[in-house]
Scaffold this active site. Structure first.
Site, PDB file in Angstrom:
ATOM      1  N   HIS A  57      36.766  44.096  39.235  1.00 49.59           N
ATOM      2  CA  HIS A  57      37.738  44.069  40.267  1.00 49.59           C
ATOM      3  C   HIS A  57      37.215  43.561  41.633  1.00 49.59           C
ATOM      4  O   HIS A  57      36.381  44.451  42.362  1.00 49.59           O
ATOM      5  CB  HIS A  57      38.883  44.963  40.436  1.00 49.59           C
ATOM      6  CG  HIS A  57      39.827  44.949  41.154  1.00 49.59           C
ATOM      7  ND1 HIS A  57      41.242  44.805  40.669  1.00 49.59           N
ATOM      8  CD2 HIS A  57      39.971  44.850  42.530  1.00 49.59           C
ATOM      9  CE1 HIS A  57      42.068  44.472  41.724  1.00 49.59           C
ATOM     10  NE2 HIS A  57      41.260  44.499  42.928  1.00 49.59           N
ATOM     11  N   HIS A  59      37.682  40.761  45.588  1.00 51.84           N
ATOM     12  CA  HIS A  59      38.449  39.390  46.094  1.00 51.84           C
ATOM     13  C   HIS A  59      37.286  38.834  46.924  1.00 51.84           C
ATOM     14  O   HIS A  59      37.085  39.041  48.012  1.00 51.84           O
ATOM     15  CB  HIS A  59      39.365  40.105  47.213  1.00 51.84           C
ATOM     16  CG  HIS A  59      40.441  41.235  46.557  1.00 51.84           C
ATOM     17  ND1 HIS A  59      41.599  40.425  46.251  1.00 51.84           N
ATOM     18  CD2 HIS A  59      40.431  42.182  46.147  1.00 51.84           C
ATOM     19  CE1 HIS A  59      42.491  41.314  45.750  1.00 51.84           C
ATOM     20  NE2 HIS A  59      42.022  42.507  45.484  1.00 51.84           N
ATOM     21  N   GLN A 152      49.187  37.741  46.731  1.00 46.40           N
ATOM     22  CA  GLN A 152      49.000  38.770  47.650  1.00 46.40           C
ATOM     23  C   GLN A 152      50.089  39.206  48.448  1.00 46.40           C
ATOM     24  O   GLN A 152      50.354  40.414  48.762  1.00 46.40           O
ATOM     25  CB  GLN A 152      47.760  38.285  48.947  1.00 46.40           C
ATOM     26  CG  GLN A 152      47.613  39.445  49.775  1.00 46.40           C
ATOM     27  CD  GLN A 152      46.778  40.381  49.313  1.00 46.40           C
ATOM     28  OE1 GLN A 152      45.783  40.636  49.357  1.00 46.40           O
ATOM     29  NE2 GLN A 152      47.636  41.702  49.381  1.00 46.40           N
ATOM     30  N   GLU A 213      49.392  50.939  44.050  1.00 40.97           N
ATOM     31  CA  GLU A 213      48.228  51.135  45.021  1.00 40.97           C
ATOM     32  C   GLU A 213      48.790  51.580  46.353  1.00 40.97           C
ATOM     33  O   GLU A 213      48.927  51.247  47.169  1.00 40.97           O
ATOM     34  CB  GLU A 213      47.616  49.735  45.543  1.00 40.97           C
ATOM     35  CG  GLU A 213      46.291  50.066  46.067  1.00 40.97           C
ATOM     36  CD  GLU A 213      45.452  48.857  46.554  1.00 40.97           C
ATOM     37  OE1 GLU A 213      44.292  48.772  47.291  1.00 40.97           O
ATOM     38  OE2 GLU A 213      46.118  47.687  46.328  1.00 40.97           O
ATOM     39  N   ASP A 309      35.999  45.719  44.632  1.00 41.30           N
ATOM     40  CA  ASP A 309      37.263  45.499  45.243  1.00 41.30           C
ATOM     41  C   ASP A 309      37.023  44.677  46.407  1.00 41.30           C
ATOM     42  O   ASP A 309      37.509  43.485  46.619  1.00 41.30           O
ATOM     43  CB  ASP A 309      38.053  46.852  45.446  1.00 41.30           C
ATOM     44  CG  ASP A 309      39.441  46.476  45.994  1.00 41.30           C
ATOM     45  OD1 ASP A 309      39.989  45.290  45.586  1.00 41.30           O
ATOM     46  OD2 ASP A 309      40.027  47.287  46.323  1.00 41.30           O
TER      47      ASP A 309
END
Length: 425
Positions: A57, A59, A152, A213, A309
């Site tokens: 995971h 970005h 997003q 989250e 992340d």
């Protein structure tokens, strides 16, 4: 003649004095004390030979944007999202590509050779999607890069959000993503999970969804994701990422939820460094840890992996593509400090994420790809303790990166003249 023979290696499962024979980019034999002629022989010196690290995971479109346009003053997830929204209009494809390629350089140096990256689809220009598809092509010889279509700003909350996500999939993005807790209501979040899972089922794609989250113990989107997984026959193809609300749920409901997730064969991506940084920001004391229930999920038979992340972006100001650092944080926060639990944390950055990404030919076994990392450690626990130096990184039997062994020279009366921080050395 073999292309490469690695001798005297220790493997993560504890086997020692092992030899790994490589021909044409594949492992052709793994055996104790194997001897054979080879164009190149590498004596591992009893050190740990591991399959490459895998980040479940990340970005990549946002990496290395820390401080653009300003620093996240509150340290919260929501301010990070707002900052990313401010930055998006000024992004260029060339800048995204260059930052991502720099990150991939760092990844290779750290033995990280497979990454699943979410890419924002909320901008109708799909600039980041185009950029990361180009990056995927460029790094293909040395990194397996999977891309997740990630709305997003919310697939329903954003005008044209579903259409933009579908276009990203048409362009070649690999996985369907989502962020139900960022939709306007809990009901809209549940509706987004249903919609996105149906898109994945129709296209035959995996799902990897940011779920719950938050610190809200009543967030229920992973429950909906498990239900939709079963309804649509997506078992084994769905990952719930973050799941931080589980740290605040009461134990009765969590026990029911974990059983539902296991029944649906939902995978889990936990992101220790970022989860404990962003969550609990509204607490005084005691402060919640902000990470999902990793040992309980593992005990229930779910495949759980750790992800980086973020790195040097609006959400996280640290990081260096070091998955051992991520796993170390995870084991500390989850109290996974027994020998067996620490080995589970090592698996959470190697074999577990490889299973989630469905990587073909992963591992150190006959017929697997000759992808491996020689670490300056003698077992997975020592590798975690030392954030072990990646002495050599191989892809398809070819050396990609190497780092000198870590040794400190000492000038102490009556003591050795150097130390590696390894016990007995």
């Amino acid at each position: 003649m073999l292309d490469l023979l690695v001798t005297n290696a220790t493997l993560p499962d504890g086997r020692t004095h092992m030899a790994v024979a490589v021909q044409d980019g594949r492992i052709v034999e793994v055996a104790e004390c194997l001897q054979a002629p080879a164009a190149e022989t590498l004596d591992a010196g009893g050190l740990l030979l591991s399959p490459p690290f895998v980040d479940v995971h990340f970005h990549m479109d946002a990496t290395l944007t820390y401080g653009m346009p300003r620093v996240n003053a509150s340290g919260t997830l929501l301010e990070g999202i707002a900052l990313w929204g401010e930055l998006k209009p000024s992004l260029t494809a060339d800048a995204i590509i260059e930052r991502a390629l720099t990150y991939c350089d760092w990844a290779v140096a750290q033995g990280l050779l497979a990454i699943r990256s979410h890419v924002d689809t909320s901008d109708p220009r799909l600039l980041a999607v185009e950029a990361l598809l180009e990056v995927k092509k460029r790094v293909a010889p040395y990194i397996d890069l999977q891309l997740v279509a990630f709305p997003q700003d919310g697939v329903l909350r954003t005008p044209g959000g579903a259409a933009s996500l579908q276009r990203a999939l048409d362009m070649g993005v690999d996985v369907v993503g989502g962020i139900p807790h960022f939709e306007r209501t809990m009901a809209e979040g549940a509706a987004s999970v249903k919609l996105l899972c149906e898109i994945a089922a129709e296209r035959g794609l995996p799902v990897d969804m940011h779920c719950d989250e938050s610190d809200d113990p009543h967030s229920r989107h992973i429950e909906t994701l498990a239900f939709e997984t079963q309804r649509l026959g997506l078992q084994g193809r769905v990952t719930g990422s973050h799941l931080t609300s589980m740290h605040s749920m009461d134990n009765y409901y969590a026990s029911k939820l974990i059983a539902l997730m296991a029944e649906a064969q939902v995978h889990v991506a936990s992101n220790p460094c970022v989860n404990i940084t962003l969550q609990g920001r509204f607490d005084t004391y005691p402060k919640r840890r902000g990470m999902t229930r990793v040992p309980e999920l593992m005990a229930a038979g779910l495949t759980v992996a750790f992800g980086q992340d973020d790195m040097l972006d609006p959400w996280y100001s640290l990081g260096c593509a070091d998955m051992l650092d991520v796993a170390s944080m995870g084991l500390h926060v989850a109290h996974m400090t027994s020998q067996s639990a620490m080995r589970q944390c090592f698996e959470a950055i190697t074999t577990n994420p490889a299973r989630i990404l469905q990587l073909e030919g992963y591992g150190i076994a006959k017929s697997c790809h000759a992808d491996f990392v020689l670490l300056q450690a003698r077992d997975p626990v020592e590798a975690l303790r030392l954030k072990a130096t990646r002495l050599k990184v191989f892809k398809r039997g070819k050396l990609l990166a190497q780092t000198p062994a870590r040794t400190a020279a000492l000038n102490l009366p009556g003591r050795p003249d150097k130390t590696s921080l390894m016990v007995g050395r």
